[in-house]
Design an enzyme around this catalytic site. Structure first.
Site, PDB file in Angstrom:
ATOM      1  N   ASP A 177       0.899  -1.162   0.000  1.00  0.00           N
ATOM      2  CA  ASP A 177       0.000   0.000   0.000  1.00  0.00           C
ATOM      3  C   ASP A 177       0.935   1.209   0.000  1.00  0.00           C
ATOM      4  OD1 ASP A 177      -2.445   1.316   0.119  1.00  0.00           O
ATOM      5  OD2 ASP A 177      -2.441   1.384   2.300  1.00  0.00           O
ATOM      6  N   CYS A 230      -3.716   5.483  -2.807  1.00  0.00           N
ATOM      7  CA  CYS A 230      -4.933   6.287  -2.703  1.00  0.00           C
ATOM      8  C   CYS A 230      -4.747   7.569  -3.524  1.00  0.00           C
ATOM      9  CB  CYS A 230      -5.294   6.577  -1.253  1.00  0.00           C
ATOM     10  SG  CYS A 230      -4.030   7.494  -0.362  1.00  0.00           S
TER      11      CYS A 230
HETATM   12  N1  SAM Z   1      -1.400   0.268   4.657  1.00  0.00           N
HETATM   13  C1  SAM Z   1      -1.596   1.281   5.657  1.00  0.00           C
HETATM   14  C2  SAM Z   1      -2.981   1.121   6.243  1.00  0.00           C
HETATM   15  O1  SAM Z   1      -3.848   0.520   5.608  1.00  0.00           O
HETATM   16  O2  SAM Z   1      -3.211   1.578   7.388  1.00  0.00           O
HETATM   17  C3  SAM Z   1      -1.378   2.671   5.083  1.00  0.00           C
HETATM   18  C4  SAM Z   1      -0.021   2.820   4.459  1.00  0.00           C
HETATM   19  S1  SAM Z   1       0.355   4.459   3.927  1.00  0.00           S
HETATM   20  C5  SAM Z   1      -0.566   4.613   2.496  1.00  0.00           C
HETATM   21  C6  SAM Z   1       1.979   4.260   3.328  1.00  0.00           C
HETATM   22  C7  SAM Z   1       2.996   3.883   4.380  1.00  0.00           C
HETATM   23  O3  SAM Z   1       4.231   3.635   3.703  1.00  0.00           O
HETATM   24  C8  SAM Z   1       3.318   4.961   5.422  1.00  0.00           C
HETATM   25  O4  SAM Z   1       3.026   4.459   6.707  1.00  0.00           O
HETATM   26  C9  SAM Z   1       4.822   5.206   5.271  1.00  0.00           C
HETATM   27  O5  SAM Z   1       5.480   5.386   6.520  1.00  0.00           O
HETATM   28  C10 SAM Z   1       5.279   3.931   4.594  1.00  0.00           C
HETATM   29  N2  SAM Z   1       6.504   4.023   3.791  1.00  0.00           N
HETATM   30  C11 SAM Z   1       7.023   5.072   3.122  1.00  0.00           C
HETATM   31  N3  SAM Z   1       8.164   4.734   2.493  1.00  0.00           N
HETATM   32  C12 SAM Z   1       8.365   3.415   2.768  1.00  0.00           C
HETATM   33  C13 SAM Z   1       9.379   2.471   2.428  1.00  0.00           C
HETATM   34  N4  SAM Z   1      10.416   2.799   1.662  1.00  0.00           N
HETATM   35  N5  SAM Z   1       9.275   1.227   2.897  1.00  0.00           N
HETATM   36  C14 SAM Z   1       8.239   0.847   3.708  1.00  0.00           C
HETATM   37  N6  SAM Z   1       7.262   1.705   4.063  1.00  0.00           N
HETATM   38  C15 SAM Z   1       7.317   2.953   3.594  1.00  0.00           C
END
Ligand code: SAM
Length: 458
Positions: A177, A230
């Protein structure tokens, strides 16, 4: 005011539907709740809410927020019976199609909306690894997993490239996601609009490509990746996935078909037939993008090339430590799985681990399996996570109250309660409608409140 580059992009994408989209942007956004299958069925939950909630067509566990229902304030929320989730976001875990017993990775998991949905689909069997790079957001994820009563999850805080070295070909299903520009949330959350910058789109697209490459290394043959965002932005969505497919010939896109998905649109470009777009003028929900990618091969080719063992920081509990827990279990619990469970210890904290846990040395762990509680010399202090992972049938002494009662509010605010006549001194599980809220300790008819101080109701 919506940004001009964004509006131009939407007009190019939507053509004749652009007017309908703009009108939908002036309507209220849709909120939802999703049933926690680990604890309750959607039918039982809707009876407790007493507002006859309308179902989300593409998610059998989802409901639109009933009018006037204060979902975050209800004792049913504190019992972990549902997760408050935007209805379109419920489509991603649904489209991944997880079955009990699988090994599942949620690569960008915080704050846990999709992780708790994946845990529900696993039904307590198999392994769920939830990862995120943001430590602060992981706090909310751990709370949400504990509130939902998830027993078989491990939470890591790692760059996906490093995780990929630890888990080659390990997972049956992976959910990405991805972090994105959030265009699909403009209607729901004006703060997303404030943070928006067209310059960041390329950055998010590059991140998504990296996430897909790491996920590909961790997927077993015959496995599936679900990529979601999203945002409406084509560079972040179709272009990221198409770019990945062009250089990974062992992957192909799979068509997404969900019950109740009539309003979903197809994606754009050559592979667009297989991708799905959720637009607010076509469905009752906010913007979302979904793509499912399948890796060639079948799961019997899975070489299981990861060494399976417990992390070094955890030790098998010593006999004396096990005895302290068994004493607690013998007088407080009826649950057989805990009587026989293999126990591990880190410091003074006892855990059970999901079976088949790979070697996690060198991986930053935030949560490992189910935290049972603390060893205090010859006493055992059960944890909030344990309370939430049990049912009221698992515990010998229960204090159960209706969800609208004054007692439940007092308990959730950290106050003491009076027990019914005949109560035994010792641990009791405080429940509402038969679902656990937390522990209390009874002494001469008074229940001392042991609810997690960080979870208190305001
Ligand atoms: N899946 C979550 C939910 O349903 O509650 C929402 C996820 S949000 C759209 C994207 C997430 O990706 C954020 O929490 C962010 O910290 C994380 N993120 C950003 N860069 C990332 C990376 N390189 N590896 C892993 N996570 C990452």
């Amino acid at each position: 005011m919506l940004p001009i580059e964004y509006l131009q992009h939407m007009e190019e994408l939507l053509g004749g539907e652009f007017g309908a989209y703009l009108r939908a942007m002036d309507e209220p956004s849709h909120a939802g709740i999703r049933t926690n299958r680990l604890k309750i069925t959607p039918g039982e939950l809707s009876r407790l809410i007493e507002k006859e909630p309308e179902g989300v067509p593409w998610c059998a566990d989802g409901f639109y927020m009933p009018d006037g229902f204060r979902a975050g304030k209800s004792a049913l929320y504190h019992a972990g019976l549902y997760y408050i989730q935007e209805p379109s976001a419920m489509s991603a875990a649904q489209a991944l199609g997880v079955s009990p017993g699988e090994r599942v990775l949620d690569l960008c998991a915080a704050p846990g909306g999709k992780s708790t949905q994946l845990a529900g689909a696993l039904g307590g069997e198999g392994l769920l690894i939830c990862n995120d790079v943001s430590r602060s957001r992981l706090k909310a994820l751990v709370k949400n997993l504990e509130l939902a009563g998830v027993r078989n999850a491990v939470v890591t805080c790692e760059e996906p490239r490093k995780l990929a070295r630890a888990f080659p070909g390990f997972f049956d299903k992976i959910l990405i996601d991805a972090p994105c520009s959030g265009e699909g949330m403009f209607r729901k959350d004006r703060d997303v609009l404030k943070a928006y910058s067209a310059q960041r789109i390329e950055f998010f697209a590059r991140t998504s490509r990296d996430l897909l490459e790491s996920a590909a290394l961790m997927l077993s043959p015959g496995g599936r990746i679900l990529f979601s965002t999203c945002t409406f932005n084509k560079t972040e969505n179709e272009d990221s996935v198409d770019g990945f497919l062009a250089s990974n010939r062992d992957f192909s896109p799979a068509e997404i078909r969900l019950k109740g998905d009539d309003g979903f649109a197809k994606g754009f470009g050559g592979n667009g037939e297989n991708y799905r777009r959720l637009f607010p003028h076509r469905v009752h929900g906010e913007g979302h993008f979904l793509a499912v990618l399948e890796k060639r091969g079948n799961s019997s080719q899975n070489e299981n090339n990861v060494s399976v063992s417990m992390p070094k920081s955890l030790k098998r509990a010593a006999r004396s430590q096990q005895a302290v827990f068994r004493d607690f279990a013998a007088y407080a619990l009826r649950d057989d799985f805990l009587i026989d469970a293999e126990l591990y210890v880190m410091g003074d904290t006892l855990y059970t681990l999901p079976p088949g846990l790979p070697n996690l040395d060198g991986i930053r762990l935030v949560k490992t399996g189910l935290r049972l509680g603390e060893l205090r010399q010859s006493r055992f202090e059960p944890s909030q996570a344990l309370a939430m992972a049990l049912t009221c049938r698992d515990v010998k002494q229960v204090a159960d109250f209706p969800h609208t009662s004054a007692e439940v509010v007092k308990y959730l605010k950290g106050e003491t309660l009076e027990m019914a006549p005949g109560s035994q001194d010792g641990w009791a599980l405080v429940c509402t409608e038969g679902y656990p809220l937390g522990w209390g300790k009874v002494l001469r008819g008074i229940l001392k409140n042991k609810y997690n101080r960080n979870w208190l109701m305001d």
